[in-house]
Write an enzyme that holds these catalytic residues in place. Sequence first.
Site, PDB file in Angstrom:
ATOM      1  CG  ASP A 149     -20.379 -31.117 -15.655  1.00  7.10           C
ATOM      2  OD1 ASP A 149     -20.088 -30.086 -15.022  1.00  7.10           O
ATOM      3  OD2 ASP A 149     -20.284 -31.203 -16.897  1.00  7.10           O
ATOM      4  CE1 TYR A 169     -21.498 -27.828 -23.749  1.00  6.62           C
ATOM      5  CE2 TYR A 169     -19.887 -29.596 -23.600  1.00  6.62           C
ATOM      6  CZ  TYR A 169     -20.303 -28.399 -24.145  1.00  6.62           C
ATOM      7  OH  TYR A 169     -19.520 -27.783 -25.083  1.00  6.62           O
ATOM      8  CE  LYS A 174     -18.118 -23.025 -20.383  1.00  3.50           C
ATOM      9  NZ  LYS A 174     -18.252 -24.441 -20.528  1.00  3.50           N
ATOM     10  NE  ARG A 225       2.582 -37.114 -22.615  1.00  2.00           N
ATOM     11  CZ  ARG A 225       3.290 -38.201 -22.263  1.00  2.00           C
ATOM     12  NH1 ARG A 225       2.930 -38.927 -21.224  1.00  2.00           N
ATOM     13  NH2 ARG A 225       4.347 -38.559 -22.950  1.00  2.00           N
TER      14      ARG A 225
HETATM   15  C1  LIG Z   1     -21.852 -28.273 -17.859  1.00  2.00           C
HETATM   16  C2  LIG Z   1     -20.693 -28.328 -18.808  1.00  2.00           C
HETATM   17  N1  LIG Z   1     -19.854 -29.368 -18.729  1.00  2.00           N
HETATM   18  C3  LIG Z   1     -18.796 -29.469 -19.561  1.00  2.00           C
HETATM   19  C4  LIG Z   1     -18.544 -28.520 -20.530  1.00  2.00           C
HETATM   20  C5  LIG Z   1     -17.362 -28.687 -21.449  1.00  2.00           C
HETATM   21  O1  LIG Z   1     -16.324 -27.860 -21.051  1.00  2.00           O
HETATM   22  P1  LIG Z   1     -15.223 -27.239 -22.055  1.00  2.00           P
HETATM   23  O2  LIG Z   1     -15.952 -26.349 -23.005  1.00  2.00           O
HETATM   24  O3  LIG Z   1     -14.291 -26.507 -21.133  1.00  2.00           O
HETATM   25  O4  LIG Z   1     -14.576 -28.379 -22.750  1.00  2.00           O
HETATM   26  C6  LIG Z   1     -19.398 -27.422 -20.633  1.00  2.00           C
HETATM   27  C7  LIG Z   1     -19.137 -26.401 -21.664  1.00  2.00           C
HETATM   28  O5  LIG Z   1     -19.957 -25.573 -21.953  1.00  2.00           O
HETATM   29  C8  LIG Z   1     -20.499 -27.317 -19.747  1.00  2.00           C
HETATM   30  O6  LIG Z   1     -21.352 -26.296 -19.808  1.00  2.00           O
END
Ligand SMILES: Cc1ncc(COP(=O)(O)O)c(C=O)c1O
Length: 394
Positions: free
Chosen positions: A174, A102, A199, A50
């Site tokens: 992000d 998101y 992604k 961890r």
């Molecule tokens: C722009 C964005 N940020 C964060 C996330 C969250 O990521 P995760 O699904 O890997 O937890 C997503 C998920 O779709 C996203 O599109």
Amino acid sequence: MSHRYTFETQLLHNKHKVDPATGGVSVPIQHASTFHQFSADEFGKYDYSRSLNPTREALEEIIAELEGGVRGFAFSSGMAAISTSFLLLSQGDHVVVTEDVYGGTYRMVTQVLNRFGIEHTFVDMTDLEAVEQAIRPNTALLYAETPSNPLLKVTDITAISEIAKSHGALTFVDNTFMTPYLQRPLELGADIVLHSATKFLSGHSDTVAGLAVVKDEELAKRLYSLQNSFGAVLGVQDAWLVMRGMKTLSVRMNQSQESAKKIAEFLHKQPFIKNVFYPGLLNHPQSDIQKQQAYGPGAVLSFELENAELLSRFIEQLKLPVFAVSLGAVESILSYPAKMSHAAMPQHERERRGISVGLLRLSVGLESAEDLIADIDQALNSAGIFAVKKEEVK
Ligand SMILES: Cc1ncc(COP(=O)(O)O)c(C=O)c1O
């Protein structure tokens, strides 16, 4: 002076390209949860996975280098990376967040952080005046997602980082939609860059992962302590899958982006389409900022059907894209934000932000643009013919 490699080359030629123990041309997957200590007086670098694991560490070092930060952190999901980074805040702090963020981040801010006494204000971050006005004496963080999800609004990263700094606040960005191949927020003034590595970075719809990269050592120490305390670390198999996927990031991004541009142009001319949201279209309100701060508009676009009643029919007729949550994969993915990525947002909030019931988001994969356009064309025609027939029956 030694030649600095281009990003494409850096994706392959980094510190971890060869395993020093065996010469293996792939990072070994170290499953051990604990590590034997050879002396009671001096412990080795690794003690418990961890806290630090060599496979995860390889990914953390690779992403830190690609984003131009001092240290990277790998988490069990994008939301784990985002939520752990939010833990840098304290009770009484205030955060200013991109309006069409998101849905999972929206839920974290509105349903979790609020219970710990962390206040928030959502703003349209394309409006710098509104960002300034949202700042309070206790604002500790400006949180941006650019291009935003799902309306592809572009935030000027340099400008909001400057606003944040002038108020003693941090800036998190992000960078999921762009990846460091197309945009490097730390170079533009941000303090932490965040990713859903689920992604484009991993790119094959086969792993859930999150990453954070920090610009300065002090903040990195604090985030490391939170990663270790909260414990939502990435497993080693998944760390390996992300590293494997990242090797082809540039070629995947190039191909998908080229197709996305063609599809956006095509959709823009279609009678049944009301709006196309894509920073690569000349009529996109922030296309200039996108050109200044990123190396391309990316491979995600959204579009709004003129008649939302046709949405189900249109989706059913499409043969190529999978109809699913998520984005950034080798296969094209069509999503319905109102019921998928933004289902966590109440209807009135969605509508206020322009996330309508006729809005669809397309993440363009590696199929040929010609095939994708032909597929969208036939689905639109079929939905359109259906609409006309319905009209006649009336
Ligand atoms: C722009 C964005 N940020 C964060 C996330 C969250 O990521 P995760 O699904 O890997 O937890 C997503 C998920 O779709 C996203 O599109």
